[in-house]
Design an enzyme around this catalytic site. Sequence first.
Site, PDB file in Angstrom:
ATOM      1  N   GLU A 257       1.071  -1.088  -0.050  1.00  0.00           N
ATOM      2  CA  GLU A 257       0.146   0.075  -0.085  1.00  0.00           C
ATOM      3  C   GLU A 257       0.766   1.402  -0.056  1.00  0.00           C
ATOM      4  O   GLU A 257       1.935   1.230   0.767  1.00  0.00           O
ATOM      5  CB  GLU A 257      -0.862   0.307   1.093  1.00  0.00           C
ATOM      6  CG  GLU A 257      -1.926  -0.815   1.412  1.00  0.00           C
ATOM      7  CD  GLU A 257      -2.690  -0.705   2.996  1.00  0.00           C
ATOM      8  OE1 GLU A 257      -2.700   0.439   3.259  1.00  0.00           O
ATOM      9  OE2 GLU A 257      -3.123  -1.747   3.245  1.00  0.00           O
ATOM     10  N   GLU A 308     -13.234   5.444   0.498  1.00  0.00           N
ATOM     11  CA  GLU A 308     -13.912   4.598   1.340  1.00  0.00           C
ATOM     12  C   GLU A 308     -14.541   5.280   2.411  1.00  0.00           C
ATOM     13  O   GLU A 308     -13.987   5.831   3.399  1.00  0.00           O
ATOM     14  CB  GLU A 308     -13.097   3.485   1.647  1.00  0.00           C
ATOM     15  CG  GLU A 308     -12.232   2.464   0.829  1.00  0.00           C
ATOM     16  CD  GLU A 308     -11.595   1.468   1.211  1.00  0.00           C
ATOM     17  OE1 GLU A 308     -11.951   0.582   1.676  1.00  0.00           O
ATOM     18  OE2 GLU A 308     -10.071   1.756   1.397  1.00  0.00           O
ATOM     19  N   LYS A 311     -14.569   4.230   6.200  1.00  0.00           N
ATOM     20  CA  LYS A 311     -13.185   4.101   7.080  1.00  0.00           C
ATOM     21  C   LYS A 311     -13.455   5.245   8.159  1.00  0.00           C
ATOM     22  O   LYS A 311     -13.806   6.233   8.189  1.00  0.00           O
ATOM     23  CB  LYS A 311     -11.968   4.623   6.177  1.00  0.00           C
ATOM     24  CG  LYS A 311     -11.437   3.578   5.156  1.00  0.00           C
ATOM     25  CD  LYS A 311     -10.535   2.767   5.905  1.00  0.00           C
ATOM     26  CE  LYS A 311     -10.057   1.499   5.245  1.00  0.00           C
ATOM     27  NZ  LYS A 311      -8.581   1.675   4.439  1.00  0.00           N
ATOM     28  N   GLU A 317      -8.407   9.489   5.890  1.00  0.00           N
ATOM     29  CA  GLU A 317      -8.428   8.068   5.571  1.00  0.00           C
ATOM     30  C   GLU A 317      -9.456   7.646   4.578  1.00  0.00           C
ATOM     31  O   GLU A 317      -9.307   6.697   4.083  1.00  0.00           O
ATOM     32  CB  GLU A 317      -8.543   7.346   6.715  1.00  0.00           C
ATOM     33  CG  GLU A 317      -7.180   7.570   7.806  1.00  0.00           C
ATOM     34  CD  GLU A 317      -6.890   6.451   8.588  1.00  0.00           C
ATOM     35  OE1 GLU A 317      -7.250   5.218   8.236  1.00  0.00           O
ATOM     36  OE2 GLU A 317      -6.247   6.729   9.751  1.00  0.00           O
TER      37      GLU A 317
END
Length: 336
Positions: A257, A308, A311, A317
């Site tokens: 990642e 997302e 999250k 994030e």
Amino acid sequence: MKFINFNVKECLLIAGGAAIGICYGRVADNLPPSSKVIDVLKSNGISTTRIFNADGPTLQSFSGTGISLMIGVPNEILPSLASGTALFSLQWLETNILSHLPSFQVRYIAVGNEVFSIDPFYSPYVVPAMINLYHALQVLNLTDSIKLSSPQAASVLSISYPPSAGTFNPYLQSVMVPLLRFLDSTKSPFMINVYPYISYLNSFESVTLDYALFRSGDNEIQDGGLTYGNLFDASVDAVVYAMEREGFAGIPLVVTETGWPTSGGLAASKENALAYNGNVVRRVLSDVGTPKIPGRGVEVYLFDLFDENGKGGEEYEKHFGIFGLDGMKLYDLAFN
Ligand SMILES: *[C@@H]1O[C@H](CO)[C@@H](O)[C@H](O)[C@H]1NC(C)=O
């Protein structure tokens, strides 16, 4: 470990022009259907994808697409894989992965994610689960084509600056050394998640934005005979040095990642995300390697395909996505 066949054929993990992969995180309630996701991947020439769990319908939608996969085994499943028989692991593998797509599309199985430093309850189960899964792959004659590893957070290092001082946290020694031994004996890569963005946030007085975004000079940092011009290379090499310090100099590295958010935090913007990810892609495609391992392509999975919205944690994030929900790029990143 003594049950492992030490004569596995040398597998060429990284051919010239290492591939750029992308993470397909699905902690969101608004993502497009996976058929649409595959169109996005194909139309952008992305041939490698990381999926964080073995969700049957998602894996099925990748079957026959030619896209190779890194498939995650969730942390919660590790105790049962570790304490069950090898037959249980074989059945788990067949039911949850191999029944959904041909084995040649599976490149890696990522056993747990960031366990040692973020989710340490599961630490004792990681290597035993990997050994059972390895036996299952041996039964299936797939140990050459499917490699097992366990992505760790960069926080497994207690020292990362300068890179040559890179050292794993001594408290993790009892789990880290068996992991390294397993990876070495099975010709598998060490997997690490690397976020210069977060390093920049945490220490923004000593880490400049230019250094994090590959915009400083080539010799921002002098480290013995080597010079570093960006935090990505320095982060990767700190891990390489830490492995060498434990006596495992030859294990290749996969960055499982890395990415930069487009909003939700200091320096989070589309411009900066393009600068960061664009530079990572260029380095991977040209196989420059790092100062410590020049010319050796480092395989990288960019995080993340989409934002997302589920999250937790800091707002940024939620905003690592490179593509919008309509499948259009949020910024002009080229993947090849
Ligand atoms: C095992 O797989 C290799 C390719 O990875 C193949 O060459 C070999 O013939 C296979 N062995 C058996 C017994 O199927």
